[in-house]
Design an enzyme around this catalytic site. Structure first.
Site, PDB file in Angstrom:
ATOM      1  N   ASN A   1     -13.434   3.544 -44.773  1.00  0.00           N
ATOM      2  CA  ASN A   1     -14.221   4.763 -44.981  1.00  0.00           C
ATOM      3  C   ASN A   1     -14.074   5.766 -43.831  1.00  0.00           C
ATOM      4  OD1 ASN A   1     -16.716   6.366 -45.996  1.00  0.00           O
ATOM      5  ND2 ASN A   1     -17.283   5.730 -43.918  1.00  0.00           N
TER       6      ASN A   1
ATOM      7  N   ALA B   1     -21.573  16.225 -50.209  1.00  0.00           N
ATOM      8  CA  ALA B   1     -21.713  17.418 -49.384  1.00  0.00           C
ATOM      9  C   ALA B   1     -23.090  17.534 -48.765  1.00  0.00           C
ATOM     10  CB  ALA B   1     -21.436  18.652 -50.226  1.00  0.00           C
TER      11      ALA B   1
ATOM     12  N   ALA C   1      -2.673  15.820 -46.156  1.00  0.00           N
ATOM     13  CA  ALA C   1      -1.545  14.892 -46.002  1.00  0.00           C
ATOM     14  C   ALA C   1      -2.052  13.477 -45.765  1.00  0.00           C
ATOM     15  CB  ALA C   1      -0.659  15.340 -44.838  1.00  0.00           C
ATOM     16  N   ALA C   2      -3.068  13.352 -44.927  1.00  0.00           N
ATOM     17  CA  ALA C   2      -3.624  12.020 -44.645  1.00  0.00           C
ATOM     18  C   ALA C   2      -4.198  11.403 -45.912  1.00  0.00           C
ATOM     19  CB  ALA C   2      -4.709  12.125 -43.569  1.00  0.00           C
ATOM     20  N   LYS C   3      -4.956  12.190 -46.665  1.00  0.00           N
ATOM     21  CA  LYS C   3      -5.656  11.628 -47.829  1.00  0.00           C
ATOM     22  C   LYS C   3      -4.697  11.346 -48.984  1.00  0.00           C
ATOM     23  CE  LYS C   3      -9.857  11.423 -46.143  1.00  0.00           C
ATOM     24  NZ  LYS C   3     -10.418  10.104 -45.791  1.00  0.00           N
TER      25      LYS C   3
ATOM     26  N   TYR D   1      -5.455  17.015 -43.140  1.00  0.00           N
ATOM     27  CA  TYR D   1      -6.382  16.159 -43.904  1.00  0.00           C
ATOM     28  C   TYR D   1      -5.805  15.872 -45.297  1.00  0.00           C
ATOM     29  CZ  TYR D   1     -11.045  14.747 -45.659  1.00  0.00           C
ATOM     30  OH  TYR D   1     -12.127  14.082 -46.215  1.00  0.00           O
TER      31      TYR D   1
ATOM     32  N   SER E   1      -9.631  11.916 -50.770  1.00  0.00           N
ATOM     33  CA  SER E   1     -10.423  13.134 -50.927  1.00  0.00           C
ATOM     34  C   SER E   1      -9.742  13.997 -51.972  1.00  0.00           C
ATOM     35  CB  SER E   1     -10.493  13.889 -49.600  1.00  0.00           C
ATOM     36  OG  SER E   1     -11.051  15.175 -49.806  1.00  0.00           O
TER      37      SER E   1
ATOM     38  N   ASP F   1     -18.126   1.326 -36.358  1.00  0.00           N
ATOM     39  CA  ASP F   1     -18.168   2.767 -36.066  1.00  0.00           C
ATOM     40  C   ASP F   1     -18.052   2.964 -34.572  1.00  0.00           C
ATOM     41  OD1 ASP F   1     -18.896   5.656 -35.924  1.00  0.00           O
ATOM     42  OD2 ASP F   1     -19.464   5.333 -38.000  1.00  0.00           O
TER      43      ASP F   1
ATOM     44  N   SER G   1     -12.022   1.684 -32.562  1.00  0.00           N
ATOM     45  CA  SER G   1     -11.438   2.753 -33.372  1.00  0.00           C
ATOM     46  C   SER G   1     -10.455   2.140 -34.359  1.00  0.00           C
ATOM     47  CB  SER G   1     -10.697   3.747 -32.477  1.00  0.00           C
ATOM     48  OG  SER G   1      -9.939   4.628 -33.281  1.00  0.00           O
ATOM     49  N   VAL G   2     -10.510   2.625 -35.586  1.00  0.00           N
ATOM     50  CA  VAL G   2      -9.548   2.158 -36.585  1.00  0.00           C
ATOM     51  C   VAL G   2      -8.143   2.695 -36.309  1.00  0.00           C
ATOM     52  CG1 VAL G   2     -11.271   1.984 -38.431  1.00  0.00           C
ATOM     53  CG2 VAL G   2      -9.979   4.109 -38.154  1.00  0.00           C
TER      54      VAL G   2
HETATM   55  N1  LIG Z   1     -18.608  13.885 -47.211  1.00  0.00           N
HETATM   56  C1  LIG Z   1     -17.783  14.347 -48.127  1.00  0.00           C
HETATM   57  O1  LIG Z   1     -18.130  15.223 -48.922  1.00  0.00           O
HETATM   58  C2  LIG Z   1     -16.389  13.777 -48.225  1.00  0.00           C
HETATM   59  C3  LIG Z   1     -15.479  14.404 -49.085  1.00  0.00           C
HETATM   60  C4  LIG Z   1     -14.211  13.863 -49.231  1.00  0.00           C
HETATM   61  C5  LIG Z   1     -13.863  12.743 -48.498  1.00  0.00           C
HETATM   62  N2  LIG Z   1     -14.762  12.177 -47.644  1.00  0.00           N
HETATM   63  C6  LIG Z   1     -14.330  11.019 -46.886  1.00  0.00           C
HETATM   64  O2  LIG Z   1     -15.330  10.011 -46.955  1.00  0.00           O
HETATM   65  C7  LIG Z   1     -15.376   9.296 -45.722  1.00  0.00           C
HETATM   66  C8  LIG Z   1     -16.783   9.331 -45.156  1.00  0.00           C
HETATM   67  O3  LIG Z   1     -17.217  10.668 -45.096  1.00  0.00           O
HETATM   68  P1  LIG Z   1     -18.590  11.085 -44.404  1.00  0.00           P
HETATM   69  O4  LIG Z   1     -18.943  12.429 -44.916  1.00  0.00           O
HETATM   70  O5  LIG Z   1     -19.576   9.969 -44.519  1.00  0.00           O
HETATM   71  O6  LIG Z   1     -18.078  11.230 -42.904  1.00  0.00           O
HETATM   72  P2  LIG Z   1     -18.926  11.259 -41.539  1.00  0.00           P
HETATM   73  O7  LIG Z   1     -18.156  12.101 -40.571  1.00  0.00           O
HETATM   74  O8  LIG Z   1     -20.325  11.625 -41.803  1.00  0.00           O
HETATM   75  O9  LIG Z   1     -18.869   9.733 -41.064  1.00  0.00           O
HETATM   76  C9  LIG Z   1     -17.653   9.129 -40.739  1.00  0.00           C
HETATM   77  C10 LIG Z   1     -17.905   8.078 -39.704  1.00  0.00           C
HETATM   78  O10 LIG Z   1     -16.619   7.581 -39.272  1.00  0.00           O
HETATM   79  C11 LIG Z   1     -16.692   7.339 -37.881  1.00  0.00           C
HETATM   80  N3  LIG Z   1     -15.354   7.368 -37.305  1.00  0.00           N
HETATM   81  C12 LIG Z   1     -14.607   8.460 -37.042  1.00  0.00           C
HETATM   82  N4  LIG Z   1     -13.451   8.095 -36.468  1.00  0.00           N
HETATM   83  C13 LIG Z   1     -13.471   6.745 -36.391  1.00  0.00           C
HETATM   84  C14 LIG Z   1     -12.555   5.789 -35.883  1.00  0.00           C
HETATM   85  N5  LIG Z   1     -11.372   6.172 -35.342  1.00  0.00           N
HETATM   86  N6  LIG Z   1     -12.890   4.475 -35.942  1.00  0.00           N
HETATM   87  C15 LIG Z   1     -14.079   4.084 -36.463  1.00  0.00           C
HETATM   88  N7  LIG Z   1     -14.997   4.960 -36.942  1.00  0.00           N
HETATM   89  C16 LIG Z   1     -14.689   6.281 -36.905  1.00  0.00           C
HETATM   90  C17 LIG Z   1     -17.557   8.449 -37.342  1.00  0.00           C
HETATM   91  O11 LIG Z   1     -18.143   8.091 -36.083  1.00  0.00           O
HETATM   92  C18 LIG Z   1     -18.596   8.623 -38.453  1.00  0.00           C
HETATM   93  O12 LIG Z   1     -19.777   7.891 -38.194  1.00  0.00           O
HETATM   94  C19 LIG Z   1     -14.335   9.935 -44.829  1.00  0.00           C
HETATM   95  O13 LIG Z   1     -13.102   9.239 -44.937  1.00  0.00           O
HETATM   96  C20 LIG Z   1     -14.172  11.315 -45.410  1.00  0.00           C
HETATM   97  O14 LIG Z   1     -12.917  11.887 -45.109  1.00  0.00           O
HETATM   98  C21 LIG Z   1     -16.009  12.674 -47.485  1.00  0.00           C
END
Ligand SMILES: NC(=O)c1ccc[n+]([C@@H]2O[C@H](COP(=O)([O-])OP(=O)(O)OC[C@H]3O[C@@H](n4cnc5c(N)ncnc54)[C@H](O)[C@@H]3O)[C@@H](O)[C@H]2O)c1
Length: 311
Positions: A101, A198, A167-169, A165, A153, A38, A74-75
């Protein structure tokens, strides 16, 4: 350490908080050694977060008797993806599991999105998944085994104000299906999850307005089912259970599949399929499509949910 993943090494990206953190903790509890990646970014992909969050998760794992290493790349770059995978291989000599993730959100109606909004979101979710898979794939091929879980997502199905988002997903969905095909002959599996967790995340706060706007416009929300956002049921642990299970031997036959998980529900989406088809031996013309009954057969039952005067 005993457990379902004893002897295995898992990498989880974006594992400093919420869903990724829950996944890292569960892998560790089941005996895996875990790279907790992270960069501690803010919810919009800015640098305002806390770079120490990955180490905090590592500390939790170690305190519970597990093994983990923090990794702060960063990924979103090929170098970052390579560094994350190298952390596992250099530290423990192997990588068995890769969970992509990390993801960010930058919402805005399509006419207001900037190039930066587009690039940042695509770079983290889509290119970021490629970057880590690209680094891990040669290792997985050489050892004839490995598991990948990507994170999509339901917003990929369409979500007001989130075209970048979406498009990415959906890119992640295509990536998943194709990586499963590319690496299947080597015993490597690749699946995706579409989680909802959520209210566990500051990230979600940034998108609530898009859901409210979608409702106000009377749209169906991303897929053809009423939105059941359980505000009181965050449960990143439920999401983690599915993701981690997909990496276990119990799911040894599962690859290229697309799952949904929120709190108290897990589902699987079907393989993409044609809804209906028409044929023309010599190819189609506008007149052929205008012929009575043709359009009705093809799209007559498709309800307009987006245009004024929706029926
Ligand atoms: N929370 C939801 O309801 C939900 C819904 C649909 C999809 N998602 C997907 O699930 C995944 C996790 O969601 P979440 O709610 O835990 O997100 P979050 O934002 O709470 O956590 C994501 C983590 O990724 C880290 N991050 C961001 N950019 C990064 C990078 N370039 N390199 C490394 N780390 C990085 C952030 O620092 C953060 O700690 C995400 O891909 C999100 O799009 C979540």
């Amino acid at each position: 350490m005993s457990g379902r993943f004893a002897g295995k090494v898992a990498v989880v990206t974006g594992a400093g908080r919420n869903i990724g953190r829950a996944q890292a903790l569960l892998f560790a509890r089941e005996g895996a050694r875990v790279v907790v990646n992270d960069l501690g970014g803010g919810p919009n992909g800015d640098e305002s977060g806390d770079a120490g969050i990955a180490q905090q998760v590592v500390d939790e794992i170690v305190a519970a008797g597990g093994e983990a290493m923090a990794e702060g790349s960063s990924v979103a770059s090929m170098d970052g993806g390579a560094a994350i995978v190298a952390k596992a291989v250099d530290t423990w000599g192997r990588i068995d599991i890769l969970v992509n993730n990390a993801g960010i959100v930058r919402a805005g109606r399509i006419d207001q999105l900037t190039e930066q909004d587009w690039d940042l979101v695509l770079d983290v979710s889509l290119k970021g998944s490629f970057a880590t898979i690209r680094a891990a794939a040669p290792v997985f091929i050489a050892q004839k085994g490995g598991v990948i879980v990507n994170t999509g997502s339901t917003s990929g199905y369409g979500h007001y104000g989130m075209s970048n988002y979406s498009a990415a997903k959906e890119g992640v969905a295509g990536l998943t299906r194709t990586v499963a095909r590319d690496l299947g002959e080597f015993g490597v599996r690749c699946n995706m999850i579409r989680p909802i967790s959520a209210q566990t995340t500051t990230r979600t706060e940034g998108v609530m307005w898009t859901i409210e706007r979608s409702r106000a416009l009377g749209q169906t929300f991303n897929w053809n089912r009423p939105l059941a956002l359980r505000r009181t049921m965050p449960m990143p642990e439920s999401v983690a259970a599915l993701a981690v299970w997909l990496c276990s031997d119990a799911a040894a036959h599962v690859s290229g599949r697309d799952f949904f998980v929120q709190g108290d529900e897990i589902g699987v989406f079907p393989e993409p399929e044609l809804h209906r088809a028409i044929f023309a031996a010599d190819g189609f013309t506008l007149d052929a499509l205008d012929a009575p009954g043709v359009a009705d057969y093809l799209v007559g039952d498709i309800v307009n949910r987006f245009l004024p005067g929706a029926r």
